[in-house]
Design a protein around this motif. Structure first.
Motif, mmCIF file in Angstrom:
data_model
loop_
_atom_site.group_PDB
_atom_site.id
_atom_site.type_symbol
_atom_site.label_atom_id
_atom_site.label_comp_id
_atom_site.label_asym_id
_atom_site.label_seq_id
_atom_site.Cartn_x
_atom_site.Cartn_y
_atom_site.Cartn_z
ATOM 1 N N GLY A 150 0.812 -1.206 0.000
ATOM 2 C CA GLY A 150 0.000 0.000 0.000
ATOM 3 C C GLY A 150 0.844 1.253 0.000
ATOM 4 N N ASP A 151 0.168 2.388 0.098
ATOM 5 C CA ASP A 151 0.835 3.692 0.073
ATOM 6 C C ASP A 151 1.319 4.052 1.479
ATOM 7 O OD1 ASP A 151 1.775 6.137 -0.783
ATOM 8 O OD2 ASP A 151 -0.172 7.124 -0.605
ATOM 9 N N VAL A 152 2.200 3.207 1.998
ATOM 10 C CA VAL A 152 2.708 3.331 3.361
ATOM 11 C C VAL A 152 4.162 2.862 3.352
ATOM 12 C CG1 VAL A 152 0.477 2.999 4.508
ATOM 13 C CG2 VAL A 152 1.867 1.008 3.902
ATOM 14 N N VAL A 153 4.795 2.877 4.499
ATOM 15 C CA VAL A 153 6.082 2.199 4.649
ATOM 16 C C VAL A 153 5.799 0.695 4.668
ATOM 17 C CG1 VAL A 153 7.992 1.786 6.235
ATOM 18 C CG2 VAL A 153 7.183 4.120 5.838
ATOM 19 N N THR A 154 6.468 -0.060 3.808
ATOM 20 C CA THR A 154 6.147 -1.476 3.647
ATOM 21 C C THR A 154 7.133 -2.362 4.402
ATOM 22 O OG1 THR A 154 7.396 -1.563 1.573
ATOM 23 C CG2 THR A 154 5.027 -1.124 1.427
ATOM 24 N N VAL A 155 6.627 -3.497 4.885
ATOM 25 C CA VAL A 155 7.426 -4.480 5.595
ATOM 26 C C VAL A 155 7.163 -5.865 5.024
ATOM 27 C CG1 VAL A 155 7.673 -3.257 7.795
ATOM 28 C CG2 VAL A 155 5.637 -4.653 7.370
ATOM 29 N N HIS A 156 8.078 -6.782 5.276
ATOM 30 C CA HIS A 156 7.962 -8.155 4.776
ATOM 31 C C HIS A 156 7.295 -9.031 5.839
ATOM 32 C CE1 HIS A 156 11.247 -6.249 2.493
ATOM 33 N NE2 HIS A 156 10.783 -6.973 1.489
ATOM 34 N N GLN A 157 6.070 -8.670 6.196
ATOM 35 C CA GLN A 157 5.319 -9.388 7.219
ATOM 36 C C GLN A 157 3.857 -8.991 7.109
ATOM 37 O OE1 GLN A 157 4.112 -11.802 9.162
ATOM 38 N NE2 GLN A 157 6.157 -11.911 10.093
ATOM 39 N N ASP A 158 2.970 -9.921 7.484
ATOM 40 C CA ASP A 158 1.534 -9.666 7.467
ATOM 41 C C ASP A 158 1.155 -8.923 8.744
ATOM 42 O OD1 ASP A 158 -1.189 -9.637 7.154
ATOM 43 O OD2 ASP A 158 -1.454 -11.793 7.481
ATOM 44 N N MET A 159 1.376 -7.628 8.731
ATOM 45 C CA MET A 159 1.062 -6.780 9.882
ATOM 46 C C MET A 159 0.814 -5.364 9.388
ATOM 47 S SD MET A 159 3.725 -4.438 10.442
ATOM 48 C CE MET A 159 3.509 -4.034 12.163
ATOM 49 N N ALA A 160 0.226 -4.558 10.254
ATOM 50 C CA ALA A 160 0.017 -3.150 9.951
ATOM 51 C C ALA A 160 0.167 -2.353 11.236
ATOM 52 C CB ALA A 160 -1.360 -2.911 9.336
ATOM 53 N N LEU A 161 0.699 -1.165 11.106
ATOM 54 C CA LEU A 161 0.827 -0.235 12.225
ATOM 55 C C LEU A 161 0.058 1.028 11.900
ATOM 56 C CD1 LEU A 161 2.025 1.002 14.825
ATOM 57 C CD2 LEU A 161 4.090 1.537 13.517
ATOM 58 N N SER A 162 -0.854 1.405 12.811
ATOM 59 C CA SER A 162 -1.596 2.646 12.688
ATOM 60 C C SER A 162 -1.284 3.535 13.881
ATOM 61 C CB SER A 162 -3.106 2.382 12.644
ATOM 62 O OG SER A 162 -3.448 1.570 11.539
ATOM 63 N N ILE A 163 -1.318 4.835 13.655
ATOM 64 C CA ILE A 163 -1.069 5.812 14.720
ATOM 65 C C ILE A 163 -2.256 6.756 14.795
ATOM 66 C CG2 ILE A 163 0.434 7.659 15.537
ATOM 67 C CD1 ILE A 163 2.736 6.261 14.074
ATOM 68 N N ALA A 164 -2.738 6.984 16.004
ATOM 69 C CA ALA A 164 -3.859 7.906 16.224
ATOM 70 C C ALA A 164 -3.420 9.024 17.164
ATOM 71 C CB ALA A 164 -5.056 7.174 16.810
ATOM 72 N N HIS A 165 -3.717 10.258 16.778
ATOM 73 C CA HIS A 165 -3.535 11.419 17.651
ATOM 74 C C HIS A 165 -4.921 11.850 18.126
ATOM 75 C CE1 HIS A 165 0.153 11.391 15.233
ATOM 76 N NE2 HIS A 165 0.722 12.000 16.240
ATOM 77 N N LEU A 166 -5.135 11.793 19.417
ATOM 78 C CA LEU A 166 -6.465 12.039 19.972
ATOM 79 C C LEU A 166 -6.436 13.206 20.944
ATOM 80 C CD1 LEU A 166 -7.414 8.331 20.792
ATOM 81 C CD2 LEU A 166 -7.951 9.618 18.715
#
Length: 228
Positions: A150-166
């Motif tokens: 995707g249009d993100v920093v890519t990694v060689h693993q089935d995972m995702a990191l999201s960041i929320a500012h609240l």
């Protein structure tokens, strides 16, 4: 099921120039109860004094993600990359068959505060590679910054990191598939995670929860790892 990992229970190393807290076993800190969670192997919160840093050292077969919270970090590696990492930027180095690198506080007057994250790759022995991107904060929502594609920093693993500012009082909802797990890490502030209080530095391992509701009790920055 949500299992809390309180900030004050983490491993701690104070080297003078480096103050580091280890969510999972790392270096001289060993706890067989906390060796990682799914593909998430290392989650260190580091503070490095001005004029100091990590001398050149080597890695193999690890996806290394750096996320700066405050200050500026300088990076140099054997692939020829020389970069400066600012708050809001995400850096990924795939060590693969082997790489050397160094990381230093880029400032001579201000400390640098950052998270260093290691992800176990699905495939060993890949060519080393590097990626760095800036992401504008998306207040009140989870912004995906790392994934396998995707249009993100890519990694060689089935995972995702999201960041929320609240902001105080804001709430996010994150649906978690039945075959997925999550790790939530509070970088700043305080929240309720499905009703359970978490403070700065706290983490939580999550399985068998269909929906994650994060409610900010104070202004907060929250990292959410979606893991196979």
């Amino acid at each position: 099921m949500i299992t809390l990992r309180p900030a004050d229970k983490r491993g701690h190393a104070d080297h003078g120039w480096l103050d580091s807290h280890h969510t999972f076993s790392f270096a001289n800190y060993y706890d067989p109860e906390h060796m990682g969670f799914r593909a998430l192997r290392v989650l260190n919160e580091d503070r490095v004094k001005p004029g100091h840093g990590f001398d050149t050292h080597s890695h193999r077969d690890m996806e290394i993600i750096t996320y700066v919270l405050e200050g500026v970090l300088a990076h140099k590696d054997s692939m020829g990359n020389q970069a400066v990492i600012y708050p809001g930027e995400v850096q990924r180095m795939s060590a693969g068959t082997g790489v050397t690198h160094s990381e230093y506080n880029h400032s001579s007057t201000e400390p640098v505060h950052f998270l260093q994250i290691w992800i176990l790759p699905q495939t060993l022995g890949i060519p080393p590679s590097y990626q760095q991107r800036a992401f504008a904060p998306t207040e009140g929502a989870h912004r995906q910054v790392v994934a396998r594609q995707g249009d993100v920093v890519t990694v060689h693993q089935d995972m995702a990191l999201s960041i929320a500012h609240l902001a105080t009082g804001q709430e996010t909802r994150y649906p978690l598939a039945s075959n997925r797990h999550a790790w939530v890490q509070i970088a700043r502030g305080s929240v309720l995670l499905n009703g359970q209080p978490l403070q700065t530095g706290d983490g939580a391992a999550i399985s068998q929860e269909a929906l994650l509701i994060v409610q900010a009790q104070t202004n907060a920055e929250v990292l959410l790892f979606d893991l196979a």
